[in-house]
Write a protein that holds these residues in place. Sequence first.
Motif, PDB file in Angstrom:
ATOM      1  N   ASP A  14       0.883  -1.324   0.103  1.00  0.00           N
ATOM      2  CA  ASP A  14       0.015  -0.015   0.054  1.00  0.00           C
ATOM      3  C   ASP A  14       0.814   1.151  -0.173  1.00  0.00           C
ATOM      4  N   VAL A  15       1.856   1.351   0.519  1.00  0.00           N
ATOM      5  CA  VAL A  15       2.912   2.375   0.591  1.00  0.00           C
ATOM      6  C   VAL A  15       3.371   2.682  -0.787  1.00  0.00           C
ATOM      7  N   ILE A  16       3.700   1.738  -1.398  1.00  0.00           N
ATOM      8  CA  ILE A  16       4.337   1.861  -2.990  1.00  0.00           C
ATOM      9  C   ILE A  16       3.177   2.427  -3.808  1.00  0.00           C
ATOM     10  N   LEU A  17       2.064   1.753  -3.569  1.00  0.00           N
ATOM     11  CA  LEU A  17       0.786   2.092  -4.388  1.00  0.00           C
ATOM     12  C   LEU A  17       0.450   3.825  -4.110  1.00  0.00           C
ATOM     13  N   HIS A  18       0.617   4.126  -3.013  1.00  0.00           N
ATOM     14  CA  HIS A  18       0.317   5.605  -2.444  1.00  0.00           C
ATOM     15  C   HIS A  18       1.384   6.496  -3.054  1.00  0.00           C
ATOM     16  N   LEU A  19       2.744   5.995  -2.789  1.00  0.00           N
ATOM     17  CA  LEU A  19       3.609   6.840  -3.729  1.00  0.00           C
ATOM     18  C   LEU A  19       3.546   7.028  -4.968  1.00  0.00           C
ATOM     19  N   LEU A  20       3.278   6.014  -5.823  1.00  0.00           N
ATOM     20  CA  LEU A  20       3.131   6.033  -7.240  1.00  0.00           C
ATOM     21  C   LEU A  20       1.798   7.196  -7.425  1.00  0.00           C
ATOM     22  N   ALA A  21       0.735   7.058  -6.691  1.00  0.00           N
ATOM     23  CA  ALA A  21      -0.202   7.908  -6.998  1.00  0.00           C
ATOM     24  C   ALA A  21       0.181   9.299  -6.744  1.00  0.00           C
ATOM     25  N   ASP A  22       0.795   9.585  -5.761  1.00  0.00           N
ATOM     26  CA  ASP A  22       1.318  10.974  -5.075  1.00  0.00           C
ATOM     27  C   ASP A  22       2.261  11.611  -6.261  1.00  0.00           C
ATOM     28  N   ILE A  23       3.270  10.640  -6.612  1.00  0.00           N
ATOM     29  CA  ILE A  23       4.136  11.184  -7.477  1.00  0.00           C
ATOM     30  C   ILE A  23       3.783  11.339  -8.946  1.00  0.00           C
ATOM     31  N   TYR A  24       2.897  10.534  -9.405  1.00  0.00           N
ATOM     32  CA  TYR A  24       2.387  10.856 -10.896  1.00  0.00           C
ATOM     33  C   TYR A  24       1.213  11.637 -10.832  1.00  0.00           C
ATOM     34  N   GLY A  25       0.666  11.780  -9.841  1.00  0.00           N
ATOM     35  CA  GLY A  25      -0.602  12.430  -9.606  1.00  0.00           C
ATOM     36  C   GLY A  25      -1.824  11.971 -10.400  1.00  0.00           C
ATOM     37  N   VAL A  26      -1.843  10.702 -10.444  1.00  0.00           N
ATOM     38  CA  VAL A  26      -3.004   9.890 -11.201  1.00  0.00           C
ATOM     39  C   VAL A  26      -3.400   8.810 -10.204  1.00  0.00           C
ATOM     40  N   LYS A  27      -4.622   8.325 -10.689  1.00  0.00           N
ATOM     41  CA  LYS A  27      -5.081   7.384  -9.834  1.00  0.00           C
ATOM     42  C   LYS A  27      -4.303   6.189 -10.154  1.00  0.00           C
ATOM     43  N   VAL A  28      -4.116   5.203  -9.245  1.00  0.00           N
ATOM     44  CA  VAL A  28      -3.427   3.985  -9.023  1.00  0.00           C
ATOM     45  C   VAL A  28      -4.611   2.829  -8.992  1.00  0.00           C
ATOM     46  N   ARG A  29      -4.675   1.858  -9.783  1.00  0.00           N
ATOM     47  CA  ARG A  29      -5.514   0.888  -9.865  1.00  0.00           C
ATOM     48  C   ARG A  29      -5.158  -0.544  -9.568  1.00  0.00           C
ATOM     49  N   LYS A  30      -5.001  -1.169  -8.311  1.00  0.00           N
ATOM     50  CA  LYS A  30      -4.700  -2.414  -8.216  1.00  0.00           C
ATOM     51  C   LYS A  30      -5.613  -3.430  -8.661  1.00  0.00           C
ATOM     52  N   LEU A  31      -5.185  -4.602  -9.690  1.00  0.00           N
ATOM     53  CA  LEU A  31      -6.048  -5.158 -10.318  1.00  0.00           C
ATOM     54  C   LEU A  31      -6.116  -6.582  -9.484  1.00  0.00           C
ATOM     55  N   ASN A  32      -7.000  -7.543 -10.045  1.00  0.00           N
ATOM     56  CA  ASN A  32      -7.042  -8.833  -9.069  1.00  0.00           C
ATOM     57  C   ASN A  32      -6.005  -9.542  -9.998  1.00  0.00           C
ATOM     58  N   TYR A  33      -5.908 -10.747  -9.415  1.00  0.00           N
ATOM     59  CA  TYR A  33      -4.731 -11.564 -10.096  1.00  0.00           C
ATOM     60  C   TYR A  33      -3.484 -11.251 -10.062  1.00  0.00           C
TER      61      TYR A  33
END
Length: 113
Positions: free
Chosen positions: A24-43
């Motif tokens: 979750d930390v990496i996902l929030h970092l990516l969203a904040d750095i790039y300023g876009v929504k990050v989508r975690k997929l199934n599988y």
Amino acid sequence: MQGIFQAKSNICDINVIGGLAQSDVILHLLADIYGVKVRKLNYLEEATSIGAAVAAGVGSGLLEDFSEVNKFIRIKEEIMPNMANHGEYEKVKKVFDKSYYALLDIYEELSKI
């Protein structure tokens, strides 16, 4: 943050899979750095296998095109960027870019050693 991909097309979200998507930390970092929504997929772990199966399906004619992958994947979670954090990352990137380009000649010299 105007990255290489964003300079070429309008990127409004990033899909993540595999081990990276488990933090979750990496996902929030990516969203904040790039300023876009990050989508975690199934599988998450099966992403490579699904990609190979879809490629085989397209290659053999069983699937029409690569968009058919959407039949197999679903969005599990969406992380929205914190735009205040994004602004701070933008400031840092401007300084980083300036220092990087100022050192290009030195990088070239170092590569020859």
